[in-house]
Scaffold this motif. Structure first.
Motif, PDB file in Angstrom:
ATOM      1  N   ASP A 147      47.650  43.203  39.784  1.00 52.63           N
ATOM      2  CA  ASP A 147      46.423  42.431  39.972  1.00 52.63           C
ATOM      3  C   ASP A 147      45.494  43.147  40.945  1.00 52.63           C
ATOM      4  OD1 ASP A 147      44.506  40.517  39.926  1.00 52.63           O
ATOM      5  OD2 ASP A 147      45.710  38.930  40.843  1.00 52.63           O
ATOM      6  N   GLU A 148      44.547  43.886  40.421  1.00 51.87           N
ATOM      7  CA  GLU A 148      43.613  44.686  41.208  1.00 51.87           C
ATOM      8  C   GLU A 148      44.322  45.445  42.329  1.00 51.87           C
ATOM      9  OE1 GLU A 148      39.677  43.278  41.810  1.00 51.87           O
ATOM     10  OE2 GLU A 148      40.095  41.334  40.889  1.00 51.87           O
ATOM     11  N   SER A 156      43.659  36.696  37.330  1.00 48.76           N
ATOM     12  CA  SER A 156      44.886  36.549  38.118  1.00 48.76           C
ATOM     13  C   SER A 156      45.791  35.484  37.503  1.00 48.76           C
ATOM     14  CB  SER A 156      44.563  36.158  39.564  1.00 48.76           C
ATOM     15  OG  SER A 156      43.846  37.197  40.193  1.00 48.76           O
TER      16      SER A 156
HETATM   17 MG    MG Z   1      41.890  37.633  40.732  1.00 49.82          MG
END
Ligand code: MG
Ligand code: ADP
Length: 268
Positions: A165-166, A49
């Motif tokens: 991010d995911e 991240s």
């Molecule tokens: Mg993360």
């Protein structure tokens, strides 16, 4: 020249209680080609991240730099930071706004001219398959639909770079697969440079041209795999020999890190 360029980037944070500074990522260098799709994998806490936040100007380098299109990203308001848009895991939608209102919000934030905001927002809502849901509120949507809104919001500002991010991290396996396919179709249309964090190995290979494997303590790049599977890709590719070989290689790369982690726990 590469589109996103990390040069010896280090980021430090402070530990919550002791206030002691620690290195979250340590001298990462990475060049992302224009129009390529790069996936980032690695165990939790390795700085995935942070890597994305640095490109968005949301965390500052302790040393080193990130540049987009040759311009340094030196804060959230800078021109280079405005070249990217971020999609987070938790649908970060405003609950009191409709789907249209949420996608419009992304444009309002970027101070787009007022006249065509709605039209533009609707175009992207349509693109992610939510044309019939423009006046729904987030709580009336499924998790997958909420993530579609998030993606529409990011695409609507027409960024050069998509930082994800995911984005499918909170979705069930089946929805996740559908969303991966949809994202690939969208990406194949205009091939925006994409940096995509995931913990799903198959998803990483299926989507990406390159998979970056990060290691931890402190965060670093351990390995970069080139995925030379032909495009456009369909889910059939998951059963191909080339895919299986890449999956094995990626598993091994990640397993080294896991083994090191186990050792630390055993010793402690
Ligand atoms: Mg993360
Ligand atoms: N704002 C913050 N303040 C302090 N520590 C942080 C902050 N954000 C992340 N960290 C820590 O930095 C490390 C890397 O975090 P992160 O980039 O979120 O990793 P990942 O996304 O790979 O799980 C972790 O140890 C995490 O706990």
């Amino acid at each position: 020249m590469s589109h996103i360029e990390y040069r010896h980037l280090s980021v430090t944070y402070r530990r919550p209680k002791t206030d002691e500074a620690f290195l979250a990522i340590d001298r990462i260098s990475l060049a992302v080609e224009r129009g390529s799709f790069v996936a980032v994998v690695g165990s939790s806490g390795c700085g995935k991240s942070t890597l994305l936040l640095a490109a968005a100007g949301l965390v500052a380098p302790a040393s080193g730099s990130v540049a987009i299109g040759g311009a340094p990203v030196s804060g959230p308001g800078t021109e280079a930071a405005a070249r990217s848009a971020m999609v987070f895991q938790d649908a970060s939608l405003l609950p009191w706004r409709t789907v249209l209102g949420n996608v419009r919000f992304g444009l309002e934030m970027r101070r787009w001219s007022r006249d065509d905001l709605t039209e533009r927002a609707l175009r992207y809502i349509h693109m992610v398959g939510l044309a019939d849901f423009a006046d729904y509120h987030p709580h009336q949507l499924s998790g997958g639909m909420r993530q579609r809104v998030n993606i529409a919001r990011a695409l609507a500002v027409e960024p050069e770079v998509l930082l994800m991010d995911e984005p499918f991290g909170a979705l069930d396996a089946q929805t996740r697969e559908v969303m991966g396919n949809e994202l690939l179709r969208l990406w194949e249309r205009d091939r925006k440079t994409a940096l995509f964090v995931t913990h799903d190995i198959d998803e990483a290979i299926f989507l990406a041209d390159k998979v970056v494997v990060m290691g931890r303590d402190p965060g670093c790049i351990k390995d970069v795999l080139t995925v030379d599977l032909p495009r456009p890709r369909t889910p059939d590719v998951l059963d191909s020999a080339a895919f299986v070989a890449l999956r094995r290689r990626l598993r091994e790369s990640l397993a080294e890190d896991m083994a090191a982690l186990r050792l630390v726990t055993e010793v402690a």
